[in-house]
Scaffold this active site. Structure first.
Site, PDB file in Angstrom:
ATOM      1  N   GLY A  45       4.460  -1.012 -11.093  1.00  0.00           N
ATOM      2  CA  GLY A  45       4.511  -1.144  -9.639  1.00  0.00           C
ATOM      3  C   GLY A  45       4.506  -2.615  -9.264  1.00  0.00           C
ATOM      4  O   GLY A  45       4.130  -3.464 -10.078  1.00  0.00           O
ATOM      5  N   GLN A  50       3.256 -10.015  -4.206  1.00  0.00           N
ATOM      6  CA  GLN A  50       3.107 -10.509  -5.586  1.00  0.00           C
ATOM      7  C   GLN A  50       4.251 -11.434  -5.994  1.00  0.00           C
ATOM      8  O   GLN A  50       4.154 -12.112  -7.018  1.00  0.00           O
ATOM      9  CB  GLN A  50       2.990  -9.336  -6.564  1.00  0.00           C
ATOM     10  N   CYS A  93      -3.308  -5.399 -13.210  1.00  0.00           N
ATOM     11  CA  CYS A  93      -2.514  -5.947 -12.111  1.00  0.00           C
ATOM     12  C   CYS A  93      -1.738  -7.141 -12.623  1.00  0.00           C
ATOM     13  O   CYS A  93      -2.296  -7.999 -13.304  1.00  0.00           O
ATOM     14  CB  CYS A  93      -3.435  -6.365 -10.962  1.00  0.00           C
ATOM     15  N   LEU A  94      -0.453  -7.192 -12.291  1.00  0.00           N
ATOM     16  CA  LEU A  94       0.381  -8.305 -12.750  1.00  0.00           C
ATOM     17  C   LEU A  94      -0.103  -9.635 -12.176  1.00  0.00           C
ATOM     18  O   LEU A  94       0.212 -10.690 -12.728  1.00  0.00           O
ATOM     19  CB  LEU A  94       1.847  -8.063 -12.363  1.00  0.00           C
ATOM     20  N   HIS A 135      -3.041   1.477  -5.281  1.00  0.00           N
ATOM     21  CA  HIS A 135      -3.149   0.091  -5.779  1.00  0.00           C
ATOM     22  C   HIS A 135      -2.157  -0.814  -5.024  1.00  0.00           C
ATOM     23  O   HIS A 135      -2.517  -1.907  -4.578  1.00  0.00           O
ATOM     24  CB  HIS A 135      -2.886   0.090  -7.290  1.00  0.00           C
ATOM     25  N   GLU A 136      -0.924  -0.339  -4.868  1.00  0.00           N
ATOM     26  CA  GLU A 136       0.107  -1.161  -4.203  1.00  0.00           C
ATOM     27  C   GLU A 136      -0.144  -1.285  -2.701  1.00  0.00           C
ATOM     28  O   GLU A 136       0.051  -2.363  -2.121  1.00  0.00           O
ATOM     29  CB  GLU A 136       1.510  -0.586  -4.445  1.00  0.00           C
ATOM     30  N   HIS A 139      -2.538  -3.896  -1.951  1.00  0.00           N
ATOM     31  CA  HIS A 139      -1.947  -5.247  -1.942  1.00  0.00           C
ATOM     32  C   HIS A 139      -1.403  -5.598  -0.558  1.00  0.00           C
ATOM     33  O   HIS A 139      -1.486  -6.751  -0.126  1.00  0.00           O
ATOM     34  CB  HIS A 139      -0.783  -5.344  -2.936  1.00  0.00           C
TER      35      HIS A 139
HETATM   36  O1  GNR Z   1       1.699  -2.470 -14.008  1.00  0.00           O
HETATM   37  C1  GNR Z   1       0.706  -2.020 -13.427  1.00  0.00           C
HETATM   38  N1  GNR Z   1      -0.021  -1.050 -14.029  1.00  0.00           N
HETATM   39  C2  GNR Z   1      -1.018  -0.329 -13.362  1.00  0.00           C
HETATM   40  C3  GNR Z   1      -1.864   0.465 -14.135  1.00  0.00           C
HETATM   41  C4  GNR Z   1      -2.846   1.225 -13.533  1.00  0.00           C
HETATM   42  C5  GNR Z   1      -2.980   1.203 -12.166  1.00  0.00           C
HETATM   43  C6  GNR Z   1      -2.158   0.411 -11.382  1.00  0.00           C
HETATM   44  C7  GNR Z   1      -1.189  -0.347 -11.976  1.00  0.00           C
HETATM   45  S1  GNR Z   1      -0.129  -1.316 -10.992  1.00  0.00           S
HETATM   46  C8  GNR Z   1       0.301  -2.586 -12.118  1.00  0.00           C
HETATM   47  C9  GNR Z   1       1.333  -3.520 -11.524  1.00  0.00           C
HETATM   48  C10 GNR Z   1       0.747  -4.230 -10.327  1.00  0.00           C
HETATM   49  O2  GNR Z   1      -0.014  -5.166 -10.389  1.00  0.00           O
HETATM   50  N2  GNR Z   1       1.072  -3.755  -9.152  1.00  0.00           N
HETATM   51  O3  GNR Z   1       0.547  -4.306  -8.041  1.00  0.00           O
HETATM   52 NI    NI Z   2      -1.377  -5.165  -8.615  1.00  0.00          NI
END
Ligand code: GNR
Ligand code: NI
Length: 175
Positions: A45, A50, A93-94, A135-136, A139
């Site tokens: 995601g 980001q 999270c990236l 999660h997204e 952000h």
């Molecule tokens: O790549 C991602 N893996 C992930 C694993 C578990 C829960 C959420 C994520 S999102 C993350 C990519 C990211 O930072 N998206 O904002």
């Molecule tokens: Ni993230």
């Protein structure tokens, strides 16, 4: 085009992103850049902030390596309902590379959004899609998954990334 990722403790990650006003070819081009950046990382995601754009849009692809890509683009997403159950996932999270922690979230979500054609859609998600959407969408509101863990752990992570950023800063390379 692959765009550089914004990393903790960059204050951009704390901005509340602004709604997308027009779904046009420019925006679709940006969505393609986001997908390319996410696949390159690789991640499942990515939120626009980001890559430094404070816009309420995100991309997700949960397909396995041996499956064809299944890109999803969510524009101006809103959580309109959440389930009563809780699910726990080890999240990463990236923007916080190489750090992982378990996060509890509602197990299902209903999300209203515009797709890449500007068409209004509703998705009922469970499992990893529900977790990833939450999660997204966090952000888009300047919220990171470390905000859902203990303050002790969060402070440790933030301190580590502040030190990494300091050690990388050209102005500090003297002495
Ligand atoms: O790549 C991602 N893996 C992930 C694993 C578990 C829960 C959420 C994520 S999102 C993350 C990519 C990211 O930072 N998206 O904002
Ligand atoms: Ni993230």
């Amino acid at each position: 085009m692959i765009r550089p990722l914004i990393i903790l403790p960059d204050p951009l990650l704390r901005l509340v992103s602004k709604p997308v006003e027009r779904v046009d070819d420019d925006l679709r081009g940006f969505a393609d850049d986001m997908l390319e950046t996410m696949y390159d990382a690789p991640g499942i995601g990515l939120a626009a902030i980001q890559v430094g754009e404070p816009l309420r849009m995100l991309v997700i692809d949960l397909s396995k390596e041996d499956e064809p890509n299944a890109p999803h683009v969510f524009i101006n997403p809103e959580i309109v309902a959440t389930g009563d159950g809780i699910s726990v996932y080890e999240e990463g999270c990236l923007s916080i590379p190489d750090y992982y922690a378990e996060v509890e979230r509602p197990d299902t979500v209903t999300v209203k959004y515009l797709d890449r054609d500007g068409k209004e859609r509703v998705m009922e998600a469970e499992g990893l899609m529900a977790t990833c959407l939450q999660h997204e969408i966090d952000h888009l509101n300047g919220v990171l998954f470390i905000d859902h863990i203990s303050k002790l752990k969060r402070d440790m992570v933030v301190r580590k990334f502040k030190k990494l950023a300091r050690d990388k800063a050209p102005s500090r390379m003297v002495g």
